[in-house]
Design an enzyme around this catalytic site. Structure first.
Site, PDB file in Angstrom:
ATOM      1  N   SER A 261       0.860  -1.186   0.000  1.00 55.76           N
ATOM      2  CA  SER A 261       0.000   0.000   0.000  1.00 55.76           C
ATOM      3  C   SER A 261       0.901   1.242   0.000  1.00 55.76           C
ATOM      4  CB  SER A 261      -0.941  -0.045   1.202  1.00 55.76           C
ATOM      5  OG  SER A 261      -1.886   0.986   1.139  1.00 55.76           O
ATOM      6  N   ARG A 330     -13.006   6.872   8.332  1.00 55.35           N
ATOM      7  CA  ARG A 330     -12.573   5.483   8.350  1.00 55.35           C
ATOM      8  C   ARG A 330     -13.584   4.564   7.654  1.00 55.35           C
ATOM      9  NH1 ARG A 330      -7.722   2.952   8.658  1.00 55.35           N
ATOM     10  NH2 ARG A 330      -7.905   0.883   9.576  1.00 55.35           N
ATOM     11  N   ASP A 490      -8.631  -5.479  -6.043  1.00 55.50           N
ATOM     12  CA  ASP A 490      -8.265  -4.229  -5.372  1.00 55.50           C
ATOM     13  C   ASP A 490      -8.854  -3.048  -6.148  1.00 55.50           C
ATOM     14  OD1 ASP A 490      -7.055  -2.073  -4.106  1.00 55.50           O
ATOM     15  OD2 ASP A 490      -5.077  -3.001  -4.045  1.00 55.50           O
ATOM     16  N   HIS A 527      -7.876  -4.726  -1.468  1.00 57.35           N
ATOM     17  CA  HIS A 527      -6.615  -4.081  -1.087  1.00 57.35           C
ATOM     18  C   HIS A 527      -6.004  -4.716   0.161  1.00 57.35           C
ATOM     19  CE1 HIS A 527      -3.628  -0.940  -1.079  1.00 57.35           C
ATOM     20  NE2 HIS A 527      -3.954  -0.590   0.152  1.00 57.35           N
TER      21      HIS A 527
END
Length: 546
Positions: A261, A330, A490, A527
């Site tokens: 990432s 979030r 992803d 991801h």
């Protein structure tokens, strides 16, 4: 034009119809039309109508008004009870609790926000100023780090492990902090990062909040928290700070730079910034330049925080932190971390409790999952760190043009360590002078690509060759063995971006590039696959490092 007789007849017909409706027991004339509730009905007539016609119209209006008001309104409870919102109540209760905690503290610098650093780390304090890519400067800074395995005598077996956006240096348990780390199953004897062979170092990035210097840290110049006086960062700034730590530890060259990432961004940047000091490079679920979709998602997350009244332009320390905006940020991020097919299998359309009526608070299982993810995070990471670090991800571009522009900025904004002064306009981002205007594609070096995020397109890659600018920017890595991994499911860093990195490296002259892509039949975790798939991800890393 209608005759007087026709108008009169229509008025009488309307009066009779309304009277009949009003005569129905319990009927209120106001309910004839649900979209309006007039106290009387006005009927217009031509301006040249005879007085007799006007009299008939007036009579009809009077009859209608009298009939509508003749039925008294019922005085009873509302038809439906008000909805309950326990999710909103919980946020309000937390704000009230945090407000009480803030009121009970004695110092403006200590408040209800948590101590984000958890567990013991090692701290390296660098007193040499760090000039940043966008003109700011850190006159001194801390780097929090942890290590596993032994460093050999030649110090040639060191692996630098880079973290994602919100991770700490605690990638694996240590004697000082036995809690499992975020890559616990990947580090250890015989594992992907084999501690029988390698000495693994993981740092908390500058800009973070887990021990390294960031917006929540104390500015040594005045003893107050940086807050949004903290300068704008880049991924390359983070890497240069890490190499200050390596200098301190006497590590001249890494065996490997490894990251996933945002860590995968750092891993590539480490090779570009310090090509002679990096051996192998591993970049998993990352990119060489941020693309518009990921920038957009991070922008919305930041907007959720900035729009929280408690953010207070970043100066919330000692007060109630922007926990509501942080929770929403979030939840948005979590949507990008996993995949739709996984959620279809995991949650489907199931509700948390099908025996209860539908609710506007979390109700479907997927909603409760997102709510839980936001709840866990909103008080465990500094909102200002999220703002700064996510912006650094947006700015990431290893293209040659961006590298040259950075060099020019450093030359035009020399800082003075002696005076500790930095130009006021060098650390801030500003709005453009003109609002957004749709423009035609002008960069012929970067063709517009077709396709979706999960396929070959998504706004900049897959269908055509990498731009020449990116090929030139990755040229310093032409002699490095590189492992590039991607995941078809992803959506945050779509697989075409890893293909772009691998192809750009090959076009730059690198004949030692290994590119692996996990299809949806191998991983539906999106991801987050780099955190969960020990077999595929861990196995590939172990095989590549040797």
């Amino acid at each position: 034009m209608k005759s007087s007789a026709q108008v009169t007849a229509r008025l009488r017909h309307a009066s009779t119809a309304i009277a009949r409706i009003a005569a129905v027991p319990g009927h209120n004339a106001r309910s004839v039309c649900s979209n309006a509730a007039p106290s009387s009905i006005r009927l217009s007539t031509p301006a040249a109508a005879a007085p007799g016609i006007m009299a008939s119209a007036t009579a009809a209006t009077m009859v209608t008004t009298t009939t509508a008001r003749s039925t008294p309104r019922r005085r009873s409870a509302p038809t439906n009870p008000a909805m309950k919102f326990p999710c909103v109540d919980a946020l309000e209760n937390r704000s009230a609790t945090l407000e009480q905690q803030a009121a009970s503290t004695r110092s403006d610098e200590s408040g209800p926000e948590p101590s984000y650093t958890v567990g013991a780390t090692q701290i390296y304090h660098c007193r040499k100023p760090l000039a940043l890519d966008h003109g700011g400067q850190l006159h001194e800074f801390d780097i929090a780090y942890e290590t596993w395995g032994r460093m050999n005598e030649s110090r040639s077996n060191v692996i630098l492990l880079h973290t994602g956006l919100s991770a700490s240096s605690h990638a694996h348990s240590t004697p000082a902090n036995p809690q499992p780390g975020w890559w616990e199953r990947f580090i250890g004897p015989g594992l992907a990062l084999d501690t029988d062979k390698y000495h693994v170092i993981c740092t908390n990035i500058i800009g973070g909040c887990y021990g390294s210097t960031g917006p929540s840290s104390i500015d040594p110049s005045d003893g107050k928290r940086y807050a949004t006086r903290f300068p704008i960062l880049t991924i390359q700034d983070m890497v240069r700070a890490q190499f200050r730590l390596l200098d301190h530890l006497g590590v001249d060259k890494l065996h490997a730079s490894v990251g996933s990432s945002m860590g995968g961004m750092q891993s590539l940047a480490a090779g570009v910034e310090f090509p002679s000091r990096v051996g192998r490079i591993v970049s998993i679920s990352a990119c060489a330049r941020s693309h518009p979709y990921s920038i957009a998602m991070r922008y919305v997350q930041r907007k959720a925080i900035l729009n929280d009244p408690n953010w207070n332009r970043g100066f919330y320390y000692g007060r109630v932190p922007p926990h509501v905006g942080m929770k929403l940020a979030r939840e948005i991020a979590t949507i990008t971390y996993r995949s739709g097919p996984e959620w279809e299998q995991r949650f489907g359309r199931r509700r948390a409790d099908a025996s209860k009526p539908p609710a506007l608070c979390p109700d479907f299982l997927i909603e409760t999952y997102l709510d839980h993810a936001g709840e866990k995070f909103c008080l465990t990471y500094d909102p200002n760190s999220l703002i700064y670090v996510s912006k650094a991800m947006d700015l990431f571009d290893l293209g040659r043009a961006n590298q040259l522009a950075t060099i020019a900025r450093h030359a035009s904004h020399p800082s003075s360590p002696a005076t500790n002064e930095v130009a006021a306009d060098t650390c801030s981002l500003t709005l453009p002078d003109k609002p957004y205007i749709e423009q035609e594609q002008q960069d012929t070096d970067t063709p517009i690509q077709q396709g979706g995020e999960g396929g070959g397109g998504g706004g900049g890659g897959g269908a055509g060759p990498p731009p020449r600018d990116l090929v030139a920017g990755l040229a310093p890595l032409r002699n490095h063995p590189v492992l590039v991994m991607g995941v078809a499911s992803d959506i945050l860093f779509p697989a075409w971006q890893q293909r772009e990195v691998a192809e750009a490296l090959r076009l730059a002259g690198n004949g030692d590039v290994e590119h692996l892509e996990l299809g949806e039949d191998e991983s539906l975790f999106g991801h987050d696959t780099f955190l969960l798939d020990v077999g595929n991800v861990g196995g590939a890393v172990k095989g590549f490092l040797g």
